[in-house]
Motif scaffolding. Structure first.
Motif, short mmCIF file in Angstrom:
data_model
loop_
_atom_site.label_atom_id
_atom_site.label_comp_id
_atom_site.label_asym_id
_atom_site.label_seq_id
_atom_site.Cartn_x
_atom_site.Cartn_y
_atom_site.Cartn_z
N LEU A 105 -3.27 2.68 19.18
CA LEU A 105 -4.29 1.96 18.19
C LEU A 105 -3.81 0.44 18.10
O LEU A 105 -2.47 0.13 18.03
N ASP A 106 -4.98 -0.31 17.82
CA ASP A 106 -4.76 -1.53 17.64
C ASP A 106 -4.77 -1.79 15.98
O ASP A 106 -5.79 -1.66 15.19
N THR A 107 -3.62 -1.99 15.38
CA THR A 107 -3.54 -1.89 13.64
C THR A 107 -3.32 -3.41 13.26
O THR A 107 -3.06 -3.52 12.05
N SER A 108 -3.48 -4.24 13.84
CA SER A 108 -3.32 -5.82 13.60
C SER A 108 -4.37 -6.28 12.50
O SER A 108 -4.23 -7.15 11.80
N ASP A 109 -5.43 -5.64 12.60
CA ASP A 109 -6.53 -5.91 11.58
C ASP A 109 -6.69 -5.16 10.46
O ASP A 109 -7.68 -5.13 9.79
N ALA A 110 -5.69 -4.27 10.14
CA ALA A 110 -6.05 -3.15 8.96
C ALA A 110 -5.89 -3.82 7.74
O ALA A 110 -5.27 -4.75 7.22
N THR A 111 -6.90 -3.28 6.83
CA THR A 111 -7.11 -3.83 5.43
C THR A 111 -7.24 -2.71 4.54
O THR A 111 -7.75 -1.77 4.90
N GLY A 112 -7.23 -2.84 3.13
CA GLY A 112 -7.57 -1.98 2.34
C GLY A 112 -6.53 -1.17 1.82
O GLY A 112 -5.34 -1.37 2.48
N GLU A 113 -6.72 -0.07 1.09
CA GLU A 113 -5.91 1.13 0.78
C GLU A 113 -6.25 2.45 0.99
O GLU A 113 -7.47 2.97 1.34
N VAL A 114 -5.24 3.45 1.01
CA VAL A 114 -5.68 4.62 1.26
C VAL A 114 -5.28 5.54 0.00
O VAL A 114 -4.03 5.21 -0.37
N ARG A 115 -6.05 6.19 -0.42
CA ARG A 115 -5.79 6.97 -1.61
C ARG A 115 -5.81 8.55 -1.33
O ARG A 115 -6.70 9.09 -0.84
N PHE A 116 -4.53 9.11 -1.47
CA PHE A 116 -4.50 10.75 -1.21
C PHE A 116 -4.55 11.34 -2.43
O PHE A 116 -3.81 11.03 -3.64
N THR A 117 -5.99 11.65 -3.00
CA THR A 117 -6.61 12.18 -4.28
C THR A 117 -5.78 13.17 -4.69
O THR A 117 -5.43 13.46 -5.85
N ALA A 118 -5.34 14.45 -4.11
CA ALA A 118 -4.81 15.58 -4.62
C ALA A 118 -3.37 15.39 -5.19
O ALA A 118 -2.87 15.98 -5.99
N SER A 119 -2.59 14.19 -4.57
CA SER A 119 -1.15 13.97 -4.80
C SER A 119 -1.09 12.83 -5.66
O SER A 119 -0.13 12.48 -6.29
N GLY A 120 -2.16 12.08 -5.65
CA GLY A 120 -2.11 10.82 -6.57
C GLY A 120 -1.34 9.39 -5.90
O GLY A 120 -1.29 8.69 -6.49
N VAL A 121 -1.26 9.67 -4.64
CA VAL A 121 -0.44 8.63 -3.96
C VAL A 121 -1.39 7.44 -3.39
O VAL A 121 -2.62 7.90 -2.88
N VAL A 122 -1.24 6.27 -3.47
CA VAL A 122 -1.88 5.26 -3.05
C VAL A 122 -1.05 4.30 -2.15
O VAL A 122 0.11 3.98 -2.55
N ALA A 123 -1.58 4.03 -0.58
CA ALA A 123 -0.65 3.15 -0.28
C ALA A 123 -1.63 2.04 0.60
O ALA A 123 -2.78 2.56 0.78
N ASP A 124 -1.07 1.05 1.13
CA ASP A 124 -1.60 0.27 1.95
C ASP A 124 -2.07 0.56 3.36
O ASP A 124 -1.35 1.30 3.85
N ASN A 125 -3.11 0.37 3.70
CA ASN A 125 -3.58 0.91 4.90
C ASN A 125 -3.04 0.25 6.04
O ASN A 125 -3.08 -0.92 6.35
N THR A 126 -2.45 0.89 6.91
CA THR A 126 -1.65 0.34 8.13
C THR A 126 -2.40 0.40 9.60
O THR A 126 -1.97 -0.31 10.46
N GLY A 127 -3.57 1.07 9.39
CA GLY A 127 -4.51 0.85 10.50
C GLY A 127 -3.92 2.51 11.34
O GLY A 127 -4.70 2.57 12.23
N ALA A 128 -2.80 3.08 10.97
CA ALA A 128 -2.45 4.35 11.77
C ALA A 128 -3.53 5.25 11.46
O ALA A 128 -4.43 5.03 10.60
#
Length: 365
Positions: free
Chosen positions: A277-300
């Motif tokens: 994967l080319d992850t160089s242009d990843a933006t935004g956030e990923v929300r894992f709704t059931a656990s309440g965890v929020v993380a920066d989108n790494t592109g993976a």
């Protein structure tokens, strides 16, 4: 009066059910398996157990396991089964394709040891004959048609040889006489797993085995897959059912050739690795709704990002084959890393091992 086979089978099932029910009553509050496995791990009733009877590590970074299941493990040639092992007290499950005939009582698995592969490294470094493993149900649609074709082309690379070998052995057991060409890609002659079994198949009058080495001499062909290879050994390929399995790069090149000649409808593929994967242009956030965890989108992929965030979602193959890691994408857009296809339909079930977030994404984990 002699009972029919159907009557005998029905009676046997009823007797087994009655005995199992009695054992459950006597063993309450535990399942009978808790006690049966003390006598013999293969006696478990809730799972199919198998004993490792042979291990071959002669091919670099590959482990070939021969398993003897406690009861028949049914699968179609080309499918995968789930292998469960305990590593450091934790049970892990991965999907591997048997290379044996679907009519064989044994199960033979060839596993490539990936640098960061927890289960594959354990099997390569620690598994021993006599160990007991779990076997799950077979799954997958990379299988031969019910009506076997008169002419068939099989293409594989690396450990992708396993489902193809299963197809070859199954056809041999069926007495199939149609013409079969098998084209396998490996780095060198030393990197071809189960070579003796492959040579046995090549001795059959209707089977042609073509070996291509990408980094060594001595094969029928040299270098990575290209159209010229097919023109040289199977010039009739465009009109023939073809099955290709291996790394994503190999199957992508095969699909491209078949697309160019208008024969993509004759091709079935399955990947054993994912593209880089080319992850160089990843933006935004990923929300894992059931656990309440929020993380920066790494592109993976979502699976990799969930694990990096400390979550432990169920997964098996990590290649989009087994559907074990299916979760609901609540919102946002994801890309299928195998095809590049984008999808933004909300509340859709996706396989998190082969989907990467594009911008902000919410997934139910």
């Amino acid at each position: 009066m002699v009972a029919s086979p159907v009557t005998r089978t029905t009676a046997a099932r009823r007797a087994t059910k009655a005995v199992t029910g009695a054992l459950r009553l006597m063993s309450w509050p535990h399942h009978p398996d808790r006690y049966l496995e003390l006598l013999n791990p293969l006696l478990a009733t809730q799972a199919t157990r198998a004993r490792i009877v042979d291990i071959d590590r002669t091919v670099p970074e590959m482990t070939t396991l021969t398993l003897r299941p406690a009861r028949r493990c049914r699968f179609e040639a080309g499918q995968h089964i789930r292998l469960g092992v305990v590593v450091d007290g934790v049970r892990h499950t991965r999907c591997y394709s048997p290379s044996t005939s679907q009519y064989d009582d044994r199960i033979v698995l060839t596993v490539r040891a990936h640098p960061d592969g927890l289960v594959s490294r354990y099997l390569h470094d620690c598994a021993r004959p006599g160990d007991v493993v779990d076997l799950g149900a077979a799954d997958g649609d990379f299988v031969l048609p019910p009506v076997r074709p008169d002419r068939l082309l099989l293409v594989s690379g690396g450990s992708g040889i396993t489902p193809v070998l299963s197809m070859l052995h199954t056809l041999a057991d069926e007495g199939h006489t149609g013409a079969i060409t098998f084209l396998h890609y490996a780095r060198t002659p030393a990197d071809v797993p189960q070579r003796a079994r492959l040579d046995e198949l090549a001795a059959r009058a209707n089977v042609e085995v073509v070996l291509a080495y990408t980094r060594g001499d001595g094969g029928h062909l040299r270098g990575r897959f290209r159209r010229e290879h097919l023109d040289a050994v199977v010039p009739w390929f465009a009109g023939t059912p073809t099955y290709a399995c291996g790394p994503a790069g190999l199957t992508a090149r095969v699909r491209e050739v078949y697309r160019e000649v208008g024969a993509e409808h004759r091709l079935r593929t399955e990947e054993f690795t994912l593209p880089v994967l080319d992850t160089s242009d990843a933006t935004g956030e990923v929300r894992f709704t059931a656990s309440g965890v929020v993380a920066d989108n790494t592109g993976a992929t979502l699976l990799e990002q969930a694990e990096a965030a400390g979550l432990r979602p169920d997964h098996g193959c990590r290649m989009g084959i087994c559907h074990t890691c299916t979760s609901i994408r609540r919102s946002g857009c994801t890309r299928d890393v195998r095809t590049g296809e984008l999808d933004a339909e909300p509340d859709t079930r996706i396989r998190i091992c082969v989907n990467a977030p594009v911008g902000d994404v919410a997934v139910e984990l």
